[in-house]
Design an enzyme around this catalytic site. Sequence first.
Site, short mmCIF file in Angstrom:
data_model
loop_
_atom_site.label_atom_id
_atom_site.label_comp_id
_atom_site.label_asym_id
_atom_site.label_seq_id
_atom_site.Cartn_x
_atom_site.Cartn_y
_atom_site.Cartn_z
N MET A 144 -9.09 8.07 -0.27
CA MET A 144 -9.97 8.51 0.90
C MET A 144 -10.26 9.93 0.82
O MET A 144 -9.80 10.79 0.28
CB MET A 144 -8.81 8.27 2.33
CG MET A 144 -8.40 6.91 2.54
SD MET A 144 -7.54 7.19 4.10
CE MET A 144 -6.74 5.47 4.15
N ASP A 192 -6.24 -6.63 4.27
CA ASP A 192 -5.67 -5.10 4.21
C ASP A 192 -5.76 -4.58 5.77
O ASP A 192 -6.94 -4.33 6.11
CB ASP A 192 -6.74 -4.43 3.39
CG ASP A 192 -5.98 -2.87 3.35
OD1 ASP A 192 -4.98 -2.66 3.85
OD2 ASP A 192 -6.86 -2.13 2.59
N SER A 220 0.88 -1.26 0.06
CA SER A 220 0.05 -0.08 -0.15
C SER A 220 0.82 1.21 0.05
O SER A 220 1.80 1.36 0.93
CB SER A 220 -0.89 0.13 1.14
OG SER A 220 -1.32 1.28 1.46
N HIS A 222 -1.29 -1.42 -4.49
CA HIS A 222 -2.46 -1.04 -3.55
C HIS A 222 -2.69 0.51 -3.37
O HIS A 222 -1.69 0.98 -2.93
CB HIS A 222 -2.53 -1.72 -2.36
CG HIS A 222 -4.04 -1.63 -1.33
ND1 HIS A 222 -4.72 -2.41 -1.82
CD2 HIS A 222 -4.20 -0.97 -0.50
CE1 HIS A 222 -5.86 -2.12 -1.06
NE2 HIS A 222 -5.62 -1.15 -0.30
N ASP A 265 -4.72 3.56 -1.68
CA ASP A 265 -5.63 3.80 -0.78
C ASP A 265 -6.48 5.21 -1.08
O ASP A 265 -5.61 6.20 -0.82
CB ASP A 265 -5.02 3.80 0.49
CG ASP A 265 -4.98 2.37 0.99
OD1 ASP A 265 -5.96 1.54 0.92
OD2 ASP A 265 -3.97 1.84 1.36
N MET A 314 -11.25 -5.88 5.48
CA MET A 314 -10.39 -4.80 6.27
C MET A 314 -10.14 -5.45 7.69
O MET A 314 -10.81 -5.91 8.14
CB MET A 314 -11.04 -3.54 6.47
CG MET A 314 -11.30 -2.73 5.26
SD MET A 314 -9.87 -2.02 4.57
CE MET A 314 -9.03 -1.27 5.70
C1 DX5 Z 1 -6.46 1.61 5.85
C2 DX5 Z 1 -5.85 1.29 4.40
C3 DX5 Z 1 -4.77 0.22 4.44
C4 DX5 Z 1 -3.53 0.60 5.09
C5 DX5 Z 1 -2.43 -0.46 4.94
O1 DX5 Z 1 -7.49 2.60 5.54
O2 DX5 Z 1 -6.94 0.82 3.67
O3 DX5 Z 1 -4.55 -0.18 2.80
O4 DX5 Z 1 -2.88 1.49 4.49
O5 DX5 Z 1 -1.51 0.10 5.95
P1 DX5 Z 1 -0.94 -0.81 7.01
O6 DX5 Z 1 -0.14 -1.96 6.49
O7 DX5 Z 1 0.11 0.32 7.58
O8 DX5 Z 1 -1.84 -1.18 8.00
ZN ZN Z 2 -6.30 -0.35 1.50
#
Ligand code: DX5
Ligand code: ZN
Length: 227
Positions: free
Chosen positions: A37, A175, A8, A33, A35, A137
């Site tokens: 938001m 994840d 990610s 990946h 992310d 998640m």
């Molecule tokens: C959280 C994200 C994840 C996160 C993973 O909202 O969807 O993809 O960034 O990061 P780590 O591995 O640091 O938990």
């Molecule tokens: Zn994610």
Amino acid sequence: MGAVIAPSILSADFARLGAEIKDVEAGGAALIHVDVMDGHFVPNITIGPAVTRAVRRVTQLPVDCHLMIEEPDRYLAAFVEAGADMISVHVEVVHHLERTVAAIKELGAKAGVVLTPATPLETLSEILPVADFVLLMSVNPGFGGQTLIPSVLDKGKRLRAWIDRLGLATRIEIDGGVTLQNIDEVAAVGVDMIVAGSAIFGAGDPRGATAALVKKLAAIAEQGNRV
Ligand code: DX5
Ligand code: ZN
């Protein structure tokens, strides 16, 4: 076939994003990946189509866009045009999930549905045969660097059994909070794709950290073959 690693980029150094992606590629990453938001569904604001396009330009690996946003339907085409190969949406925010999954596929991307830790697996019953993958998640979405919520491991095992019972090809992605220390427990669930952010980008050696995770997964798969 064991699980693959999906770094990610949330925890990457955005000023050196191209180099960071090349590093994880060299370490054996199978996909990237991303992310996304929006500051509404989750408190944080991160990446949009413009940065996704920049990621697309520097890698041949599949780009996996995890949309933690409200009204994802409005942005599906923009992310596919930017180069997303996989798009996942949260069941918690989508009103007409079948339509959204169909729209992602229609655009030519793989369609994933995401459950936050407290959302029951049962919400998948009608969509499971249609989705290309399910993203579980293992932290509450919004931030990297959180601790894996252990109940998700049992949830993952139940999902694995369910998919196998139905004979589906639906892949499972997990994840949040995965580290070199707990990846064996995560792999034991029978997941196909494992996201890791801070475990990869947090210690200054993304290539080495990716390689260590990949190596551990290979050892776990090897052990499984021997049993
Ligand atoms: C959280 C994200 C994840 C996160 C993973 O909202 O969807 O993809 O960034 O990061 P780590 O591995 O640091 O938990
Ligand atoms: Zn994610």
